[in-house]
Design an enzyme around this catalytic site. Structure first.
Site, PDB file in Angstrom:
ATOM      1  CB  CYS A  61      -1.001  -0.054   1.147  1.00 32.52           C
ATOM      2  SG  CYS A  61      -2.413   1.002   0.858  1.00 32.52           S
ATOM      3  CG  HIS A 108      -3.147  -3.284   3.936  1.00 28.20           C
ATOM      4  ND1 HIS A 108      -2.131  -2.559   4.534  1.00 28.20           N
ATOM      5  CD2 HIS A 108      -3.909  -2.378   3.288  1.00 28.20           C
ATOM      6  CE1 HIS A 108      -2.281  -1.288   4.268  1.00 28.20           C
ATOM      7  NE2 HIS A 108      -3.358  -1.141   3.514  1.00 28.20           N
ATOM      8  CD  GLU A 159      -0.083  -5.131   6.008  1.00 24.75           C
ATOM      9  OE1 GLU A 159      -0.064  -5.767   4.933  1.00 24.75           O
ATOM     10  OE2 GLU A 159      -0.370  -3.918   6.071  1.00 24.75           O
TER      11      GLU A 159
HETATM   12  N1  GLN Z   1      -3.710   6.353   1.006  1.00 25.09           N
HETATM   13  C1  GLN Z   1      -2.450   6.147   1.654  1.00 25.09           C
HETATM   14  C2  GLN Z   1      -1.347   6.954   0.992  1.00 25.09           C
HETATM   15  O1  GLN Z   1      -1.561   7.577   0.018  1.00 25.09           O
HETATM   16  C3  GLN Z   1      -2.077   4.674   1.650  1.00 25.09           C
HETATM   17  C4  GLN Z   1      -3.050   3.900   2.482  1.00 25.09           C
HETATM   18  C5  GLN Z   1      -2.506   2.663   3.088  1.00 25.09           C
HETATM   19  O2  GLN Z   1      -1.282   2.436   3.172  1.00 25.09           O
HETATM   20  N2  GLN Z   1      -3.398   1.877   3.612  1.00 25.09           N
HETATM   21  O3  GLN Z   1      -0.259   6.972   1.472  1.00 25.09           O
END
Ligand code: GLN
Length: 192
Positions: free
Chosen positions: A78, A171, A173
């Site tokens: 992410c 995710h 994790e």
């Molecule tokens: N929206 C977040 C970002 O732009 C990422 C979200 C996440 O890691 N769950 O950094």
């Protein structure tokens, strides 16, 4: 095997817990000296703007770029995927720029800001993988050196590998499915 998890901000504790389930030594990394002697590094989800700023403040960013150039395996989830990317199409967050992907932050509209879906990830076997997306980015473009390993039903690219670099928009994790982390460990040991 020693795997570091960048612990500046975000969901680092969950990655450490999964690595412990896989009986791997997992170390939180907040300072450059904690990068020494690692076999792999995970960059967790969180807020890419904050993680990027903290990596600069704590002088981690250049150190991680150098280690990556020298072949350190890295896995970003992410916000971690955003930070590994060469280019972020819609933001001036300073990324590490180590992987040939262009990503778009917060790529799913308000209604789908967070969602869960079963993903087909052939490299992990036939059983679907639980994809948890939280204000997730997507992969917009890649070079020919990048292999897309997971897509949503509409074709959107959400996980990829380039040699020793692995990223997911979701995710792993936050699930109790260990296969994605095991896949990273197999990359680290050269078995994949
Ligand atoms: N929206 C977040 C970002 O732009 C990422 C979200 C996440 O890691 N769950 O950094």
């Amino acid at each position: 095997m020693r795997i570091g998890v960048l612990a500046s901000q975000g969901a680092f504790a969950e990655h450490i817990a999964i690595l412990q389930c896989l009986e791997v030594e997992a170390l939180p990394v907040r300072l450059p000296r904690e990068l020494v002697g690692l076999d792999g590094l995970i960059i967790p989800g969180g807020e890419s703007t904050s993680i990027s700023k903290l990596m600069l403040d704590y002088r981690l960013a250049n150190e991680i770029r150098n280690l990556s150039r020298n072949g350190l395996p890295m896995f970003g989830t992410c916000a971690g995927m955003i930070l590994i990317a060469n280019k972020i199409s819609d933001s001036d967050v300073e990324s590490l720029g180590v992987m040939d992907i262009t990503v778009r932050r917060n790529a799913f509209g308000r209604q789908r800001e967070s969602f869960e879906t079963e993903l087909s990830i052939p490299v992990l076997g036939e059983k679907p993988f639980p994809g948890i997306f939280i204000r997730a980015p997507l992969i917009e473009e890649t070079s020919s050196r990048v292999e897309i390993i997971a897509r949503l039903a509409d074709g959107t690219s959400v996980a990829a590998r380039q040699g020793r670099l692995l990223v997911s928009a979701f995710h792993p994790e936050l699930t109790n499915d260990l296969r994605f982390h095991q896949y990273f460990l197999d990359i680290v040991t050269g078995h994949r």
